[in-house]
Scaffold this active site. Structure first.
Site, mmCIF file in Angstrom:
data_model
loop_
_atom_site.group_PDB
_atom_site.id
_atom_site.type_symbol
_atom_site.label_atom_id
_atom_site.label_comp_id
_atom_site.label_asym_id
_atom_site.label_seq_id
_atom_site.Cartn_x
_atom_site.Cartn_y
_atom_site.Cartn_z
ATOM 1 N NE ARG A 164 -3.811 -0.750 0.702
ATOM 2 C CZ ARG A 164 -4.645 -0.939 1.717
ATOM 3 N NH1 ARG A 164 -4.947 0.027 2.523
ATOM 4 N NH2 ARG A 164 -5.187 -2.110 1.912
ATOM 5 N NE ARG A 210 -6.024 5.053 3.368
ATOM 6 C CZ ARG A 210 -6.734 4.277 4.156
ATOM 7 N NH1 ARG A 210 -7.944 4.631 4.486
ATOM 8 N NH2 ARG A 210 -6.231 3.157 4.641
ATOM 9 N NE ARG A 267 -9.250 8.123 -2.799
ATOM 10 C CZ ARG A 267 -10.494 8.392 -2.433
ATOM 11 N NH1 ARG A 267 -11.138 9.383 -2.972
ATOM 12 N NH2 ARG A 267 -11.089 7.654 -1.514
HETATM 13 O O1 1CP Z 1 -3.364 -4.176 2.991
HETATM 14 C C1 1CP Z 1 -3.470 -5.403 2.851
HETATM 15 O O2 1CP Z 1 -3.745 -6.170 3.769
HETATM 16 C C2 1CP Z 1 -3.211 -5.950 1.479
HETATM 17 C C3 1CP Z 1 -4.415 -6.551 0.790
HETATM 18 C C4 1CP Z 1 -5.525 -5.530 0.583
HETATM 19 C C5 1CP Z 1 -6.743 -5.470 1.246
HETATM 20 C C6 1CP Z 1 -7.206 -6.313 2.405
HETATM 21 C C7 1CP Z 1 -5.518 -4.537 -0.411
HETATM 22 C C8 1CP Z 1 -4.374 -4.338 -1.329
HETATM 23 N N1 1CP Z 1 -6.743 -3.923 -0.395
HETATM 24 C C9 1CP Z 1 -7.528 -4.441 0.628
HETATM 25 C C10 1CP Z 1 -8.910 -4.052 0.943
HETATM 26 C C11 1CP Z 1 -8.991 -2.584 1.139
HETATM 27 N N2 1CP Z 1 -9.079 -1.671 0.121
HETATM 28 C C12 1CP Z 1 -8.912 -1.870 2.344
HETATM 29 C C13 1CP Z 1 -8.789 -2.493 3.728
HETATM 30 C C14 1CP Z 1 -10.140 -2.638 4.340
HETATM 31 C C15 1CP Z 1 -10.061 -3.348 5.688
HETATM 32 O O3 1CP Z 1 -9.211 -2.963 6.515
HETATM 33 O O4 1CP Z 1 -10.822 -4.281 5.890
HETATM 34 C C16 1CP Z 1 -8.969 -0.488 2.032
HETATM 35 C C17 1CP Z 1 -8.941 0.676 2.976
HETATM 36 C C18 1CP Z 1 -9.073 -0.389 0.615
HETATM 37 C C19 1CP Z 1 -9.091 0.847 -0.217
HETATM 38 C C20 1CP Z 1 -7.720 1.178 -0.737
HETATM 39 N N3 1CP Z 1 -6.974 0.346 -1.543
HETATM 40 C C21 1CP Z 1 -6.992 2.382 -0.566
HETATM 41 C C22 1CP Z 1 -7.459 3.594 0.186
HETATM 42 C C23 1CP Z 1 -8.285 4.397 -0.762
HETATM 43 C C24 1CP Z 1 -8.405 5.821 -0.353
HETATM 44 O O5 1CP Z 1 -7.813 6.683 -1.033
HETATM 45 O O6 1CP Z 1 -9.120 6.090 0.626
HETATM 46 C C25 1CP Z 1 -5.787 2.268 -1.294
HETATM 47 C C26 1CP Z 1 -4.685 3.293 -1.481
HETATM 48 C C27 1CP Z 1 -5.789 0.963 -1.893
HETATM 49 C C28 1CP Z 1 -4.744 0.451 -2.797
HETATM 50 C C29 1CP Z 1 -4.270 -0.917 -2.598
HETATM 51 N N4 1CP Z 1 -4.872 -1.890 -1.865
HETATM 52 C C30 1CP Z 1 -4.119 -3.036 -1.919
HETATM 53 C C31 1CP Z 1 -2.984 -2.782 -2.747
HETATM 54 C C32 1CP Z 1 -1.885 -3.769 -3.042
HETATM 55 C C33 1CP Z 1 -3.111 -1.474 -3.199
HETATM 56 C C34 1CP Z 1 -2.257 -0.781 -4.244
HETATM 57 C C35 1CP Z 1 -0.856 -0.598 -3.904
HETATM 58 C C36 1CP Z 1 -0.548 0.841 -3.712
HETATM 59 O O7 1CP Z 1 -0.945 1.649 -4.520
HETATM 60 O O8 1CP Z 1 0.145 1.105 -2.772
#
Ligand code: 1CP
Length: 317
Positions: free
Chosen positions: A2, A6, A15
């Protein structure tokens, strides 16, 4: 882990006024956000900006991000399962592959590797059954104990989707792929052996591994490291609860390691971060390979200076 998250003001700026789902589909923005960490924090690899839920709506599941995934109609019956359809991701989520192709062109001259990723079936199923994130995933565990065949059948559909999705990412230019099984650590060893290990092995055996090695991440998985090292993955990615030195000694001849710095430790002063990075590198040295990384994603509150101190210390090793 990630990296584009944020904690970066530059990410938050791009964003602004756009939903997360829109961001993932917007090729220009997604490419820019993917590349941000190279110059802003000095990372030495790039991960596709997307989410593990990007390919899921194409199955016929309605979902939203708030900020984590929220499923409109959680999957709890065979009738719902029967309606799911696995499609060709090149047709249903073409933007993912366009982002990867563009990133490869951008990264080629800089010699920076590009990672693709997917959610592992158990973790995707956890959200699909529960309806959202949860502390204990009690609804999912109820299904595991009362209707194990339903959970298995759901994971079969998700495995088929994941294999097609990762192979299409490799075809579009991902040089490494990472499978995130964030919630598999909720299970006991016996449950993990029965429900999770065979799924990882099946996926590992169906990917185009000649073109891209596979990294397997399990959060909270210190009790299943032996199964992880026997999953067929080339690299296992560990969180900070795991004693990396011990894993390196025991399994480091079979698999390479990734991790496992606690993102919360990025709050420490830069000198202390440098010291801890040195200790972590030493712990991983007996392994055949070690990718220095965090043990989980950055939090929105993670200080950017801490992330920079981490990459600077790693580069200075
Ligand atoms: O973090 C981990 O455990 C890795 C696996 C995973 C999971 C469980 C990813 C990979 N996404 C998620 C679900 C998810 N998606 C969550 C967690 C929810 C929970 O805690 O139950 C969240 C908050 C999101 C949304 C999300 N995805 C955000 C935030 C969006 C925002 O701007 O508010 C972001 C930046 C992502 C990107 C993301 N998610 C996962 C990866 C590998 C990536 C991309 C890598 C990167 O850009 O860094």
């Amino acid at each position: 882990m990630r990296q584009a998250g944020r904690y970066l003001p530059e990410y938050r700026q791009l964003r602004e006024g756009v939903s997360f789902a829109e961001m993932c589909r917007d090729v220009d923005r997604a490419v820019e956000v993917s590349l941000q960490p190279i110059d802003l924090i000095g990372s030495e690899a790039v991960i596709l900006f997307s989410d593990i839920f990007t390919p899921v709506p194409a199955l016929g599941v309605e979902l939203d991000f708030a900020p984590g995934p929220v499923i409109a109609d959680p999957i709890r019956t065979h009738a719902q399962l029967k309606k799911l359809r696995v499609s060709d991701p090149r047709e249903t989520v073409p933007f993912v592959f366009e982002i990867l192709r563009r990133l490869r062109v951008e990264l080629e001259s800089r010699q920076i590797p590009l990672l693709g990723f997917a959610g592992a079936p158990f973790t995707l199923a956890a959200y699909l059954v529960e309806g959202s994130g949860s502390r204990d995933f009690a609804t999912l565990k109820r299904m595991l104990h009362r209707e194990p065949d339903l959970l298995r059948a759901l994971m079969d559909v998700l495995s088929e989707m994941t294999v097609g999705y990762l192979n299409a990412q490799i075809e579009a230019g991902a040089q490494v792929v990472q499978l995130f099984d964030t919630w598999a650590g909720l299970l006991s060893r016996d449950e993990y052996r029965e429900f999770v290990q065979p799924v990882h092995r099946a996926i590992a055996s169906q990917l185009d591994r000649a073109a891209a090695p596979l990294i397997l991440y399990v959060h909270n998985g210190s009790h299943v490291v032996d199964f992880m090292s026997d999953s067929g993955a080339d690299v296992i990615s560990l969180d900070w609860r795991v004693d990396l030195a011990e894993v390196a000694r025991r399994y480091g001849d079979r698999v390479s390691l990734q991790g496992n710095f606690d993102p919360c430790a990025l709050e420490a002063p830069p000198e202390r971060i440098a010291e801890m990075v040195g200790e972590l590198a030493a712990a991983g040295r007996p392994a055949r390979g070690h990718i220095l990384n965090l043990g989980h994603g950055c939090l929105p509150s993670t200080p950017v200076e801490g992330v920079r101190a981490f990459t600077a210390a790693a580069r200075a090793l």
